[in-house]
Write a protein that holds these residues in place. Structure first.
Motif, PDB file in Angstrom:
ATOM      1  N   THR A  99      74.750  90.667 -12.801  1.00 34.25           N
ATOM      2  CA  THR A  99      75.115  89.915 -14.010  1.00 34.25           C
ATOM      3  C   THR A  99      75.070  88.418 -13.729  1.00 34.25           C
ATOM      4  O   THR A  99      74.544  87.628 -14.523  1.00 34.25           O
ATOM      5  N   TRP A 100      75.615  88.028 -12.564  1.00 33.96           N
ATOM      6  CA  TRP A 100      75.625  86.608 -12.199  1.00 33.96           C
ATOM      7  C   TRP A 100      74.197  86.083 -12.044  1.00 33.96           C
ATOM      8  O   TRP A 100      73.861  84.983 -12.492  1.00 33.96           O
ATOM      9  N   VAL A 101      73.304  86.874 -11.399  1.00 33.56           N
ATOM     10  CA  VAL A 101      71.904  86.475 -11.226  1.00 33.56           C
ATOM     11  C   VAL A 101      71.240  86.323 -12.601  1.00 33.56           C
ATOM     12  O   VAL A 101      70.510  85.359 -12.858  1.00 33.56           O
ATOM     13  N   ALA A 102      71.485  87.247 -13.482  1.00 33.54           N
ATOM     14  CA  ALA A 102      70.902  87.186 -14.833  1.00 33.54           C
ATOM     15  C   ALA A 102      71.426  85.959 -15.585  1.00 33.54           C
ATOM     16  O   ALA A 102      70.674  85.244 -16.244  1.00 33.54           O
ATOM     17  N   LEU A 103      72.752  85.738 -15.446  1.00 33.21           N
ATOM     18  CA  LEU A 103      73.336  84.565 -16.105  1.00 33.21           C
ATOM     19  C   LEU A 103      72.766  83.272 -15.522  1.00 33.21           C
ATOM     20  O   LEU A 103      72.444  82.324 -16.253  1.00 33.21           O
ATOM     21  N   HIS A 104      72.626  83.221 -14.206  1.00 33.31           N
ATOM     22  CA  HIS A 104      72.069  82.041 -13.541  1.00 33.31           C
ATOM     23  C   HIS A 104      70.618  81.803 -13.993  1.00 33.31           C
ATOM     24  O   HIS A 104      70.224  80.669 -14.278  1.00 33.31           O
ATOM     25  N   LYS A 105      69.844  82.886 -14.062  1.00 33.51           N
ATOM     26  CA  LYS A 105      68.446  82.788 -14.518  1.00 33.51           C
ATOM     27  C   LYS A 105      68.392  82.268 -15.955  1.00 33.51           C
ATOM     28  O   LYS A 105      67.608  81.384 -16.290  1.00 33.51           O
ATOM     29  N   ARG A 106      69.242  82.815 -16.830  1.00 33.78           N
ATOM     30  CA  ARG A 106      69.269  82.385 -18.239  1.00 33.78           C
ATOM     31  C   ARG A 106      69.709  80.923 -18.341  1.00 33.78           C
ATOM     32  O   ARG A 106      69.201  80.169 -19.163  1.00 33.78           O
ATOM     33  N   ALA A 107      70.654  80.532 -17.484  1.00 36.84           N
ATOM     34  CA  ALA A 107      71.136  79.139 -17.496  1.00 36.84           C
ATOM     35  C   ALA A 107      70.000  78.200 -17.104  1.00 36.84           C
ATOM     36  O   ALA A 107      69.826  77.129 -17.709  1.00 36.84           O
ATOM     37  N   LYS A 108      69.186  78.585 -16.111  1.00 39.72           N
ATOM     38  CA  LYS A 108      68.033  77.767 -15.713  1.00 39.72           C
ATOM     39  C   LYS A 108      67.018  77.669 -16.855  1.00 39.72           C
ATOM     40  O   LYS A 108      66.475  76.605 -17.143  1.00 39.72           O
ATOM     41  N   GLU A 109      66.771  78.808 -17.507  1.00 32.23           N
ATOM     42  CA  GLU A 109      65.831  78.811 -18.637  1.00 32.23           C
ATOM     43  C   GLU A 109      66.345  77.912 -19.766  1.00 32.23           C
ATOM     44  O   GLU A 109      65.586  77.149 -20.365  1.00 32.23           O
ATOM     45  N   CYS A 110      67.639  78.003 -20.030  1.00 26.62           N
ATOM     46  CA  CYS A 110      68.247  77.154 -21.072  1.00 26.62           C
ATOM     47  C   CYS A 110      68.163  75.683 -20.689  1.00 26.62           C
ATOM     48  O   CYS A 110      67.902  74.821 -21.537  1.00 26.62           O
ATOM     49  N   ALA A 111      68.345  75.395 -19.400  1.00 28.12           N
ATOM     50  CA  ALA A 111      68.270  74.001 -18.939  1.00 28.12           C
ATOM     51  C   ALA A 111      66.851  73.468 -19.117  1.00 28.12           C
ATOM     52  O   ALA A 111      66.647  72.333 -19.575  1.00 28.12           O
ATOM     53  N   LYS A 112      65.849  74.296 -18.778  1.00 29.61           N
ATOM     54  CA  LYS A 112      64.459  73.887 -18.965  1.00 29.61           C
ATOM     55  C   LYS A 112      64.166  73.657 -20.452  1.00 29.61           C
ATOM     56  O   LYS A 112      63.535  72.684 -20.834  1.00 29.61           O
ATOM     57  N   ALA A 113      64.607  74.589 -21.271  1.00 29.19           N
ATOM     58  CA  ALA A 113      64.399  74.447 -22.718  1.00 29.19           C
ATOM     59  C   ALA A 113      65.106  73.191 -23.226  1.00 29.19           C
ATOM     60  O   ALA A 113      64.561  72.448 -24.063  1.00 29.19           O
TER      61      ALA A 113
END
Length: 116
Positions: A11-25
């Motif tokens: 869950t943490w890895v998925a959240l971290h990945k989504r946070a990176k994607e959101c940061a890029k966006a």
């Protein structure tokens, strides 16, 4: 317990990945917002310049009306001057005619004197 940690880790890895994607966006959106702000700032400057020019129109029209009035007065003055010049030309022609007439009279008198 390892199962719980694995689940939280996933869950943490998925959240971290989504946070990176959101940061890029977010960075992409930020770049576009900066470009839009610059574009609209230019447009705003053009609108302000147009507004200043539009505010100057009444004074320009007033000046134009004054100039038009002066031109009309000048036209009338020129017409009067032309009329006076024509009158002066007529007077000059009359004076020349009188001089010629006087000269002719003098010649006639001289001729009569010589003839006597």
């Amino acid at each position: 317990m390892a199962f719980v940690f694995t689940r939280y880790e996933d869950t943490w890895v998925a959240l971290h990945k989504r946070a990176k994607e959101c940061a890029k966006a977010g960075e992409t959106v930020d770049g576009e917002v900066v470009m839009l702000c610059a574009h609209w700032e230019k447009r705003r400057g053009a609108v302000l310049e147009l507004q200043e020019q539009l505010q100057q129109i009444p004074a320009f029209l007033s000046d134009l009306e004054t100039i038009t009035s002066r031109i009309a007065h000048l036209e009338a003055d020129f017409e009067e001057m032309e009329s006076r010049l024509l009158y002066l030309e007529d007077l000059c022609a009359q004076c020349e005619h009188q001089r010629f007439k006087h000269f002719q009279i003098l010649q006639l008198e001289n001729y009569k004197i010589k003839k006597r």
